[in-house]
Design an enzyme around this catalytic site. Structure first.
Site, mmCIF file in Angstrom:
data_model
loop_
_atom_site.group_PDB
_atom_site.id
_atom_site.type_symbol
_atom_site.label_atom_id
_atom_site.label_comp_id
_atom_site.label_asym_id
_atom_site.label_seq_id
_atom_site.Cartn_x
_atom_site.Cartn_y
_atom_site.Cartn_z
ATOM 1 N N GLU A 258 0.891 -1.168 0.000
ATOM 2 C CA GLU A 258 0.000 0.000 0.000
ATOM 3 C C GLU A 258 0.920 1.205 0.000
ATOM 4 O O GLU A 258 1.352 1.667 1.050
ATOM 5 C CB GLU A 258 -0.784 -0.068 1.313
ATOM 6 C CG GLU A 258 -2.201 0.308 1.276
ATOM 7 C CD GLU A 258 -3.004 -0.418 0.234
ATOM 8 O OE1 GLU A 258 -3.054 0.116 -0.885
ATOM 9 O OE2 GLU A 258 -3.593 -1.465 0.522
ATOM 10 N N CYS A 292 -2.587 8.890 2.227
ATOM 11 C CA CYS A 292 -2.118 8.385 0.934
ATOM 12 C C CYS A 292 -3.157 8.692 -0.125
ATOM 13 O O CYS A 292 -2.842 8.750 -1.314
ATOM 14 C CB CYS A 292 -1.782 6.905 1.008
ATOM 15 S SG CYS A 292 -3.116 5.917 1.608
#
Ligand code: UN1
Length: 500
Positions: A258, A292
């Site tokens: 990720e 993110c």
């Protein structure tokens, strides 16, 4: 009351002794981004302690894997209840440790409760398939089995929620989980881990189902290189992933990555501008641009570019930047001074490549010690290298487009592919965007951040390709076995082969 005293109180409220935190290794610097003040003394785990944690999780796995999945679900149910009971305390720690405003800190804890709910339901739905066999008197099926010990490396910006996406799912899948939280955020992790321990005791699960290991790079490397970690799930920079991916692959371990994002919104001429602007302000400035999924690029049709940037500039100029524990603050501090320096360097590079700062970008004095900035809105002549690089700070670059194909090309020019949004009332445009945008999360009339846990979370290209959280992301945490069962009493070979 100092932040350290407040953190100690919150930890006590969750049943953690603030006098004895972590392992017996070196002291980890533990400070609050709110004012830079030292928090509590936390010690890293030594190499031997990390090895011991992996071994304990391995032993617990032998017991946990044979515990029926619906019974495993009871552990996660209890964990969700305990997190709910301690929601305010955990959120308080998130605010102190990483500087999130209360609403976002509470949201992060809610995200843990939500994934626990999902995982409990999942514990009765780890479905395999049955396929028609080509052979008479044969049955063909696939069954999902527990995988092993899962290592989770989490980042500072979601200090506990991202662990929970992995842990809640892995635990119902029959895995055990060794967690290395960000060294910038050990306290909330210690509190959450203590709740998992309590949940395990309450439901009679083995105590080693979810050990925590604290430390820096060496602790992460121990998980990366251990042959006893079946799956390594790592959240962080693309640079980190580029190292971790091949290292785990070289020992034939599984990885779930990720990594970075460089998320964009396409703003089409037909869009509802109020809706778009309000959504984009949260996506760009929420969590001080340190998700993110934060919005970093606005690709706007030239006919609405001025109207959109004027509204955004006004909104950015009036955002309340300040102490995240104070009511009314919307933008808290950056995690550390280096983040503010990276932001200034990016802004200077943007200006040098023809950009114009339309709002924000400056440091905001909020007492001593913290790094506070006003989110920046920067008009760019094109997607120069700085625009195509992820800077983990609140900067929204704006580039204009003339036709929709150009917008799609600009969108996909980023090397990362996490999340995206389009604002439009034109259904054909929306559908084309959904089909062409090469991101793992693609939205219509919704910004880039704030995904729900029910969907699979993750992205493509340099984002790493992993999927966590909802939908069928659970499959990454299990081993699939394809079984052929012959009840015909005769030997029959597939593909019609005769042998002897
Ligand atoms: C992250 O920034 O690492 O979609 C995760 C979101 C949150 C999770 C972000 N639910 O913005």
């Amino acid at each position: 009351m100092t932040l350290a005293e407040r953190a100690a109180d919150l930890l006590r409220g969750v049943g953690v002794d603030p006098e004895s935190l972590g392992g017996s290794g070196d002291v980890l610097a533990c400070s609050s981004p709110i004012d830079g003040s030292e928090l509590l003394t936390v010690r890293a785990h030594t190499d031997a302690e990390v090895a011991e944690a992996i071994a304990v999780a391995g032993e617990a796995f032998t017991q946990w894997r044979v515990t029926p999945a619906p019974v495993r679900g009871k552990l996660v149910k209890r964990l969700g209840e305990l997190i709910g009971e301690h929601k305010e305390q955990l959120a308080g720690l998130v605010t102190i440790e990483v500087g999130k405003i209360s609403s976002e800190a509470l949201g992060e804890v809610q995200e843990m409760i939500d994934i626990c709910d999902l995982a409990v339901g999942l514990s009765r739905q780890l479905f395999g398939r049955t396929m028609p066999s080509e052979r008479e008197g044969h049955r063909l099926q696939e069954v999902w089995h527990p995988l092993g010990v899962v290592g989770v490396i989490s980042a500072f910006n979601f200090p506990v929620a991202v662990w929970s996406w992995n842990a809640a799912i892995a635990l119902v899948c029959g895995d055990t989980v060794v967690w290395k939280p960000s060294e910038l955020a050990p306290l909330t992790a210690l509190a959450t881990s203590a709740l998992l321990e309590r949940a395990a005791a309450d439901v009679g699960a083995p105590p080693g189902v979810g050990p925590l290991v604290l430390g820096g790079r060496d602790v992460g490397e121990a998980l990366v290189d251990s042959p006893d970690i079946a799956l390594l799930s790592a959240t962080g920079s693309t640079r980190m992933g580029r190292e971790v991916g091949p290292r785990v692959a070289s020992r034939f371990g599984r990885v779930l990555l990720e990594l970075g994002g460089n998320n964009a919104v396409v703003l089409a001429p037909s869009a509802d501008l109020d809706l778009a602007v309000n959504s984009m302000v949260f996506a760009a400035a929420g969590t001080a641009g340190q998700r993110c999924t934060s919005l970093r690029r606005l690709i706007v049709h030239r006919s609405v570019a001025d109207a959109a940037t004027e509204r955004l500039a006004r909104a950015f100029a009036s955002l309340p930047v300040g102490d995240p524990s104070e009511e009314g603050t919307l933008v808290g501090p950056l995690i550390r001074p280096a983040a503010a320096e990276a932001m200034q360097a990016a802004l200077a590079e943007a200006v040098a490549s023809g950009g114009e700062v339309l709002a924000g970008g400056e440091a905001v004095p909020v007492g001593a010690g913290g790094s506070y900035v006003r989110p920046a809105l920067v008009r760019m002549p094109s997607q120069t290298p700085v625009v195509l690089r992820e800077t983990f700070a609140p900067i929204l670059y704006v580039v204009a487009y003339d036709d929709f194909d150009e917008a799609l090309a600009l969108h996909n020019a980023a090397s990362q592919g996490l999340s995206a949004g389009i604002f439009t009332r034109d259904q054909a445009e929306a559908e084309r965007f959904l089909a062409v945008a090469d991101t793992g999360i693609t939205n219509v009339n919704v910004g880039t951040s704030g995904a729900e846990i029910g969907g699979a979370f993750g992205g493509e290209k340099e984002t790493g390709g992993g999927r966590e959280s909802g939908s069928d992301a659970w499959r990454a945490y299990m081993r699939r076995s394809t079984n052929t069962i012959n009840y015909s009493g005769s030997v029959q070979l597939a593909q019609g082969v005769h042998f002897g």
